[in-house]
Structures are given as C-alpha cells and as structure tokens.
Design a protein around this motif. Structure first.
Motif, PDB file in Angstrom:
ATOM      1  N   HIS A 116     -22.144  18.489  28.195  1.00  0.00           N
ATOM      2  CA  HIS A 116     -23.176  19.224  27.466  1.00  0.00           C
ATOM      3  C   HIS A 116     -23.017  20.703  27.806  1.00  0.00           C
ATOM      4  N   HIS A 117     -22.980  21.552  26.795  1.00  0.00           N
ATOM      5  CA  HIS A 117     -22.656  22.965  27.022  1.00  0.00           C
ATOM      6  C   HIS A 117     -23.536  23.818  26.117  1.00  0.00           C
ATOM      7  N   TRP A 118     -24.424  24.590  26.729  1.00  0.00           N
ATOM      8  CA  TRP A 118     -25.374  25.414  25.985  1.00  0.00           C
ATOM      9  C   TRP A 118     -25.467  26.801  26.604  1.00  0.00           C
ATOM     10  N   ALA A 119     -25.810  27.784  25.763  1.00  0.00           N
ATOM     11  CA  ALA A 119     -26.111  29.130  26.245  1.00  0.00           C
ATOM     12  C   ALA A 119     -27.413  29.582  25.610  1.00  0.00           C
ATOM     13  N   GLY A 120     -28.209  30.317  26.367  1.00  0.00           N
ATOM     14  CA  GLY A 120     -29.474  30.828  25.859  1.00  0.00           C
ATOM     15  C   GLY A 120     -29.702  32.242  26.348  1.00  0.00           C
TER      16      GLY A 120
ATOM     17  N   LYS B 217     -30.715  21.183  26.328  1.00  0.00           N
ATOM     18  CA  LYS B 217     -31.216  22.286  25.502  1.00  0.00           C
ATOM     19  C   LYS B 217     -32.667  22.613  25.846  1.00  0.00           C
ATOM     20  N   GLU B 218     -33.492  21.586  25.981  1.00  0.00           N
ATOM     21  CA  GLU B 218     -34.914  21.808  26.246  1.00  0.00           C
ATOM     22  C   GLU B 218     -35.126  22.509  27.584  1.00  0.00           C
ATOM     23  N   THR B 219     -34.397  22.089  28.599  1.00  0.00           N
ATOM     24  CA  THR B 219     -34.613  22.665  29.910  1.00  0.00           C
ATOM     25  C   THR B 219     -34.039  24.074  30.027  1.00  0.00           C
ATOM     26  N   LEU B 220     -32.965  24.354  29.287  1.00  0.00           N
ATOM     27  CA  LEU B 220     -32.444  25.716  29.263  1.00  0.00           C
ATOM     28  C   LEU B 220     -33.486  26.659  28.666  1.00  0.00           C
ATOM     29  N   THR B 221     -34.108  26.251  27.576  1.00  0.00           N
ATOM     30  CA  THR B 221     -35.153  27.071  26.958  1.00  0.00           C
ATOM     31  C   THR B 221     -36.317  27.283  27.927  1.00  0.00           C
ATOM     32  N   PHE B 222     -36.748  26.206  28.577  1.00  0.00           N
ATOM     33  CA  PHE B 222     -37.833  26.321  29.545  1.00  0.00           C
ATOM     34  C   PHE B 222     -37.458  27.263  30.688  1.00  0.00           C
ATOM     35  N   THR B 223     -36.247  27.147  31.193  1.00  0.00           N
ATOM     36  CA  THR B 223     -35.803  27.961  32.315  1.00  0.00           C
ATOM     37  C   THR B 223     -35.872  29.441  31.981  1.00  0.00           C
TER      38      THR B 223
ATOM     39  N   LYS C  58     -25.422  25.878  21.009  1.00  0.00           N
ATOM     40  CA  LYS C  58     -24.513  24.876  21.594  1.00  0.00           C
ATOM     41  C   LYS C  58     -23.099  25.443  21.613  1.00  0.00           C
ATOM     42  N   LEU C  59     -22.413  25.286  22.727  1.00  0.00           N
ATOM     43  CA  LEU C  59     -21.056  25.789  22.877  1.00  0.00           C
ATOM     44  C   LEU C  59     -20.070  24.635  23.029  1.00  0.00           C
ATOM     45  N   GLU C  60     -18.814  24.954  22.854  1.00  0.00           N
ATOM     46  CA  GLU C  60     -17.755  23.954  23.062  1.00  0.00           C
ATOM     47  C   GLU C  60     -16.485  24.671  23.477  1.00  0.00           C
ATOM     48  N   THR C  61     -15.991  24.339  24.644  1.00  0.00           N
ATOM     49  CA  THR C  61     -14.729  24.895  25.124  1.00  0.00           C
ATOM     50  C   THR C  61     -13.592  23.969  24.705  1.00  0.00           C
ATOM     51  N   ARG C  62     -12.540  24.569  24.162  1.00  0.00           N
ATOM     52  CA  ARG C  62     -11.367  23.788  23.744  1.00  0.00           C
ATOM     53  C   ARG C  62     -10.143  24.223  24.518  1.00  0.00           C
ATOM     54  N   ASP C  63      -9.157  23.362  24.541  1.00  0.00           N
ATOM     55  CA  ASP C  63      -7.899  23.616  25.239  1.00  0.00           C
ATOM     56  C   ASP C  63      -6.836  23.925  24.201  1.00  0.00           C
TER      57      ASP C  63
ATOM     58  N   LEU D   3     -11.403  26.243  32.038  1.00  0.00           N
ATOM     59  CA  LEU D   3     -11.201  27.020  30.821  1.00  0.00           C
ATOM     60  C   LEU D   3     -12.438  27.862  30.486  1.00  0.00           C
ATOM     61  N   THR D   4     -13.615  27.308  30.752  1.00  0.00           N
ATOM     62  CA  THR D   4     -14.849  28.058  30.510  1.00  0.00           C
ATOM     63  C   THR D   4     -14.944  29.236  31.469  1.00  0.00           C
ATOM     64  N   ASP D   5     -14.553  29.026  32.726  1.00  0.00           N
ATOM     65  CA  ASP D   5     -14.509  30.119  33.694  1.00  0.00           C
ATOM     66  C   ASP D   5     -13.585  31.235  33.217  1.00  0.00           C
ATOM     67  N   ALA D   6     -12.421  30.869  32.716  1.00  0.00           N
ATOM     68  CA  ALA D   6     -11.450  31.865  32.264  1.00  0.00           C
ATOM     69  C   ALA D   6     -12.014  32.682  31.112  1.00  0.00           C
ATOM     70  N   ARG D   7     -12.692  32.032  30.194  1.00  0.00           N
ATOM     71  CA  ARG D   7     -13.301  32.762  29.077  1.00  0.00           C
ATOM     72  C   ARG D   7     -14.394  33.705  29.565  1.00  0.00           C
ATOM     73  N   ASN D   8     -15.223  33.233  30.496  1.00  0.00           N
ATOM     74  CA  ASN D   8     -16.277  34.088  31.052  1.00  0.00           C
ATOM     75  C   ASN D   8     -15.689  35.301  31.768  1.00  0.00           C
ATOM     76  N   GLU D   9     -14.657  35.082  32.566  1.00  0.00           N
ATOM     77  CA  GLU D   9     -14.045  36.182  33.298  1.00  0.00           C
ATOM     78  C   GLU D   9     -13.455  37.217  32.352  1.00  0.00           C
ATOM     79  N   ALA D  10     -12.841  36.769  31.261  1.00  0.00           N
ATOM     80  CA  ALA D  10     -12.277  37.700  30.293  1.00  0.00           C
ATOM     81  C   ALA D  10     -13.374  38.518  29.612  1.00  0.00           C
ATOM     82  N   GLU D  11     -14.477  37.874  29.270  1.00  0.00           N
ATOM     83  CA  GLU D  11     -15.578  38.584  28.626  1.00  0.00           C
ATOM     84  C   GLU D  11     -16.209  39.593  29.571  1.00  0.00           C
TER      85      GLU D  11
END
Length: 280
Positions: A102-106, A259-265, A84-89, A42-50
């Motif tokens: 765990h689902h995050w975007a930065g 979250k911490e490692t996403l920020t570091f990355t 923080k993100l959350e994919t729903r069905d 479902l997350t893939d589908a949302r990304n592809e649409a965007e």
C-alpha cells in the motif's frame, strides 16, 4: 516522522477462523519481504533524486499545470490532498506474492506556522499519544542521538475488527535548506498484540501473526511557503493478502486503513502544531 499506519480503537482484538486452505496466521514469506524491500529501494531512489533537485517537492506539483492552482487553493482552505502511488521497476509492476503493498502520499498546509513549529511537534514523540489520540495509544522516545531517534509507538485501530500493534521506528531528520526539511522512518519492529489491555496480553511473533501490518516505511517533507508550512507524508506498507472468503472482514482493514490513517495523521499534525503555537 509520526507513524502513519495509525491505528485507532475499540475493544479486544479479533482472531478469525480460516477457510479450508487459508491459514488463520499467514506466514510472512522471504519472497514477500524481498519484493517489498525492492519496492522500498526504488522508492528511496526516487525520493533522493527529488530532494536533490530541490524543487517541486510536493506530489501536487506533479499535477497537470491547469490542476495545480485548484489543488493549492484546496490546501489553503484546509483540505488534505491524498494520492495513491505506485513504484515500478523500469516500468514493470513489482509482484509481491503473499502480500499487498500500500503506497500513499498526502499533503496538508499549516497557515502561520514555521518549519521549527512542525519539527518540534513531529520530534516530540513522548507526546504523540496526545497529539494523535486515539490512534496512538502509547508513545515514547527510547533513544536519541542528534537528529536520529528510536521511538516506540503502540497503535490501536478498529474497522470491522480491532488490531493493536507494538512498534519501534528508526527515524532520521535532515535540514535541507532554510525553510526546508525531510525525514526518513523505518519500522524496525512490528508486533501484533493479542488480548490487548488484559492480564493475559501477549505479543505474537512478528511475521507469524494475522498480517495486518508486516512492514512500514515513511518519508516526510516540510517546506515553508505562502505564509505557512506545507507538510507531506508518504507511506509504503506491507500487509497480508486477502484470503478467499474473508474479504468482508479483512478487506476494509488492509485496503481502506492506509488512506484513512494518512489523512488523519496529517490533520492531527496540523492541529497539534496550531495548538502548540497558540500556547506561546
């Protein structure tokens, strides 16, 4: 892609005892994997649409109109904006018995950079252990065919306990338009390392381990604008659930680290791109 459940480190890995009824090595259940796979689909589908829409590609673009200028100003002043993100069905939560998703975007802004500067850094996997030290301990390209990579990354992270992981990732890059690109990465193998760095070092059987990272999927987007490049990384990962009585030990690792490692990355990516440009 650079892997984003990045692990940075200290000493030897800790194996913990179990409370009654809580196995020390939680087995990765089929139903847990299926729940995560549904989440990713479902997350893939949302990304592809965007991406197909081609506009509003950063998560900050979804903020209320009055908050967007402040968010972009913060990015231009060097902040990393994380959400923080959350994919729903169809609006419903996706239960994940036996695991935690765990689902995050930065997003980070790299002033003065071009898209090619960012791509050359992200695709330089043989040097990720330099760019993302100390979180990435070893890195190498195992194979490459055009824009498709198979890469090895060894992660090392300490937070109350220390965890070392040997991982392999399949990554594909896409040029979407002038000044725009994205990538999609899947961890195809994650093996927890026991006695890391010692003569008796060994890998535990994937899925039959301490469960600090069972799955990881990553989506990157890059877009030139405002005299630089905006870089977004989105990560969904699967870990064990937290057993009763061990929250003090496991809780900070599995809940805070994503979250911490996403920020570091993202900060390390900006630094690597800027250092690379300074040498030319």
């Amino acid at each position: 892609m650079c892997a984003v459940f990045l692990l940075a480190g200290a000493c030897a890995i800790t194996t913990f005892p179990a409370n009654a009824g809580d196995p020390a090595f939680p087995e990765l259940k089929t139903r847990t994997v299926q729940a995560f796979e549904r989440y990713v689909k479902l997350t893939d589908a949302r990304n592809e649409a965007e991406l197909k829409g081609g506009t509003g590609l950063l998560w900050v673009d979804s903020l209320p109109e009055g908050q967007r200028p402040e968010a972009y100003a913060a990015l231009k002043h060097g902040e990393v904006k994380v959400q923080k993100l959350e994919t729903r069905d169809n609006g419903a939560l996706i239960p994940c018995a036996g695991g935690l998703i765990h689902h995050w975007a930065g997003v980070v802004f790299i002033p003065g950079a071009k898209l090619d500067d960012v791509l050359s850094t992200l695709e330089d996997y043989d040097r990720h252990s330099v760019y993302y030290t100390p979180d990435v301990e070893r890195s190498k390209i195992e194979s490459r065919t055009g824009d498709n990579f198979l890469v090895f990354l060894r992660f090392h992270r300490h937070k109350v306990i220390t965890v070392v992981l040997n991982t392999e990732h399949e990554v594909q890059y896409f040029r979407d338009a002038p000044g725009k690109a994205h990538s999609r990465s899947s961890a195809v193998r994650i093996a927890e390392v026991e006695n890391a760095g010692r003569a008796d070092e060994r890998e535990k059987t994937p899925g039959d381990d301490d469960g600090f990272l069972w799955r990881m999927e990553t989506w990157w987007r890059m877009e030139e604008g405002d005299g630089g490049v905006y870089v977004q990384s989105e990560v969904a990962s699967l870990t064990r659930s937290i057993p009763t009585g061990l929250g003090w030990m496991i809780g900070p690792f599995v809940t805070d680290i994503p979250k911490e490692t996403l920020t570091f990355t993202l900060e390390a990516t900006r630094r690597a791109v800027e250092n690379g440009r300074a040498k030319h």
